[in-house]
Write an enzyme that holds these catalytic residues in place. Structure first.
Site, PDB file in Angstrom:
ATOM      1  N   ASP A 188     -10.649  -4.634  -1.639  1.00 39.27           N
ATOM      2  CA  ASP A 188      -9.641  -4.286  -0.641  1.00 39.27           C
ATOM      3  C   ASP A 188     -10.269  -3.396   0.414  1.00 39.27           C
ATOM      4  O   ASP A 188     -10.751  -2.305   0.114  1.00 39.27           O
ATOM      5  CB  ASP A 188      -8.492  -3.546  -1.345  1.00 39.27           C
ATOM      6  CG  ASP A 188      -7.450  -3.026  -0.386  1.00 39.27           C
ATOM      7  OD1 ASP A 188      -6.471  -2.410  -0.861  1.00 39.27           O
ATOM      8  OD2 ASP A 188      -7.594  -3.203   0.839  1.00 39.27           O
ATOM      9  N   ASP A 233       0.860  -1.193   0.000  1.00 41.46           N
ATOM     10  CA  ASP A 233       0.000   0.000   0.000  1.00 41.46           C
ATOM     11  C   ASP A 233       0.889   1.234   0.000  1.00 41.46           C
ATOM     12  O   ASP A 233       1.436   1.594   1.043  1.00 41.46           O
ATOM     13  CB  ASP A 233      -0.896   0.006   1.244  1.00 41.46           C
ATOM     14  CG  ASP A 233      -1.934  -1.096   1.176  1.00 41.46           C
ATOM     15  OD1 ASP A 233      -1.755  -2.111   1.847  1.00 41.46           O
ATOM     16  OD2 ASP A 233      -2.901  -0.925   0.419  1.00 41.46           O
TER      17      ASP A 233
HETATM   18  C1  DX5 Z   1      -6.539   1.084   2.737  1.00 40.43           C
HETATM   19  C2  DX5 Z   1      -5.682  -0.132   2.573  1.00 40.43           C
HETATM   20  C3  DX5 Z   1      -6.244  -1.250   3.421  1.00 40.43           C
HETATM   21  C4  DX5 Z   1      -5.352  -2.437   3.470  1.00 40.43           C
HETATM   22  C5  DX5 Z   1      -6.104  -3.624   4.012  1.00 40.43           C
HETATM   23  O1  DX5 Z   1      -5.941   2.140   2.072  1.00 40.43           O
HETATM   24  O2  DX5 Z   1      -5.640  -0.507   1.201  1.00 40.43           O
HETATM   25  O3  DX5 Z   1      -7.486  -1.619   2.899  1.00 40.43           O
HETATM   26  O4  DX5 Z   1      -4.879  -2.717   2.221  1.00 40.43           O
HETATM   27  O5  DX5 Z   1      -6.378  -3.341   5.341  1.00 40.43           O
HETATM   28  P1  DX5 Z   1      -7.531  -4.125   6.137  1.00 40.43           P
HETATM   29  O6  DX5 Z   1      -7.601  -5.521   5.573  1.00 40.43           O
HETATM   30  O7  DX5 Z   1      -7.059  -4.098   7.565  1.00 40.43           O
HETATM   31  O8  DX5 Z   1      -8.771  -3.360   5.903  1.00 40.43           O
END
Ligand code: DX5
Length: 232
Positions: free
Chosen positions: A176, A36
Site C-alpha cells: 500500500d 484508511d
Molecule cells: C497512506 C495510505 C495511502 C493510500 C493509497 O496512509 O494508506 O497509501 O491508501 O494512496 P496512494 O495509492 O495514492 O499512494
C-alpha cells in the site's frame, strides 16, 4: 489460479459523493475497498469513523477492509467488523498486545491482519504470522495519498513472502502506497499479491475503469502469483 487482487483506497475519494465513488469503483472492477482510518495521532491526518464505513456498506457488494492507522486499535476493531469490514488491519507499532488485538478481530468475526510501517522489520511479526489472513507492507509512510512508492521496501516484501511460504501460510501479502500501473510489477515480482491503489485509480485522467484495466494488464504480463496453482 488465485489472481492478483486490486483493492481501491478511498482516502482520496470525493467525500461529497462517496457512495457514488464506491459504486463507480465496483463498476470499474476492483476486488475490494480499503478504508484508511486515521486518528491524527498515529498518523498526522484524520478520516473515517465506523459509521461512515457502515453507510458505504449498503451501496456496494465489494469486500471492505479497514486499515486502522490509529493508536490502540483494540478499542475499535469490533466496530469496524460490525460496520461491514471483512478484514481489519492493525499496525504492529500501534498496539502493545498485538497477539491479543488480532484475537479480538477474529472474535468479532473479522479476518485479522497486520500492517508494518517502512521502518518496522517484518521479523517483528514473525510470531503472529500464523494468526493473520493478510500482511500489509507499507510502501509509503502512512497518513496521505499521492506519495511515491518507496523502492527500498522491495527486499522486505521478498523476506515477507519467504517467511509466509516457509510457514506454509496462505495469508495474502498486501502492499500500500504509491502503487501505479508503471510500478506494480515491482512488488508483484517481490511476492506481493494484493495491491492497494488510491490516487492511481481515483485520480487517473481516463477514469477508474481505465486505471484498473492498466493495473490488471501490468500484472497479467507477470503470469501467476507465487505459490498459486492453475486451479481457480
Ligand atoms: C497512506 C495510505 C495511502 C493510500 C493509497 O496512509 O494508506 O497509501 O491508501 O494512496 P496512494 O495509492 O495514492 O499512494
Amino acid at each position: 489460479m488465485t489472481r492478483y487482487q486490486i483493492v481501491a483506497s478511498v482516502l482520496g475519494a470525493d467525500y461529497m459523493r462517496l457512495g457514488d465513488e464506491l459504486a463507480e469503483l465496483e463498476a470499474a472492477g476492483v476486488d475490494g475497498v480499503q478504508w484508511d482510518v486515521m486518528d491524527g495521532r498515529f498518523v498526522p491526518n484524520l478520516t473515517f469513523g465506523a459509521d461512515v464505513v457502515a453507510a458505504g456498506r449498503s451501496r456496494v457488494e465489494l469486500p471492505f477492509e479497514a486499515h486502522l492507522m490509529i493508536e490502540e486499535p483494540e478499542r475499535y476493531v469490533a466496530d469496524y467488523v460490525r460496520a461491514g469490514c471483512d478484514t481489519v488491519i492493525v499496525h504492529a507499532e500501534a498496539t502493545v498486545h498485538l497477539h491479543r488485538t488480532l484475537g479480538l478481530i477474529a472474535e468479532a468475526g473479522g479476518r485479522p491482519a497486520v500492517a508494518l510501517n517502512p521502518a518496522t522489520p517484518v521479523e517483528a511479526v514473525r510470531d503472529v504470522l500464523g494468526d493473520i489472513d493478510l500482511l500489509l507492507i507499507m510502501t509509503v509512510n502512512p497518513g496521505f495519498g499521492g506519495q511515491s512508492f518507496i523502492e527500498s521496501m522491495l527486499p522486505k516484501i521478498r523476506r515477507a513472502r519467504r517467511m509466509l511460504d516457509e510457514l506454509g501460510s496462505d495469508a495474502r501479502l498486501e502492499v500500500d502506497g504509491g502503487i501505479k500501473a508503471h510500478n506494480v510489477a515491482l512488488p508483484a515480482r517481490a511476492g506481493a499479491d494484493v495491491f492497494i491503489s488510491g490516487s492511481g485509480i481515483l485520480s487517473h485522467p481516463e477514469g477508474k475503469a481505465t486505471a484498473v484495466k492498466e493495473l490488471r494488464e501490468a500484472l497479467a504480463s507477470l503470469g501467476r502469483p507465487p505459490g498459486t496453482s492453475d486451479s481457480t
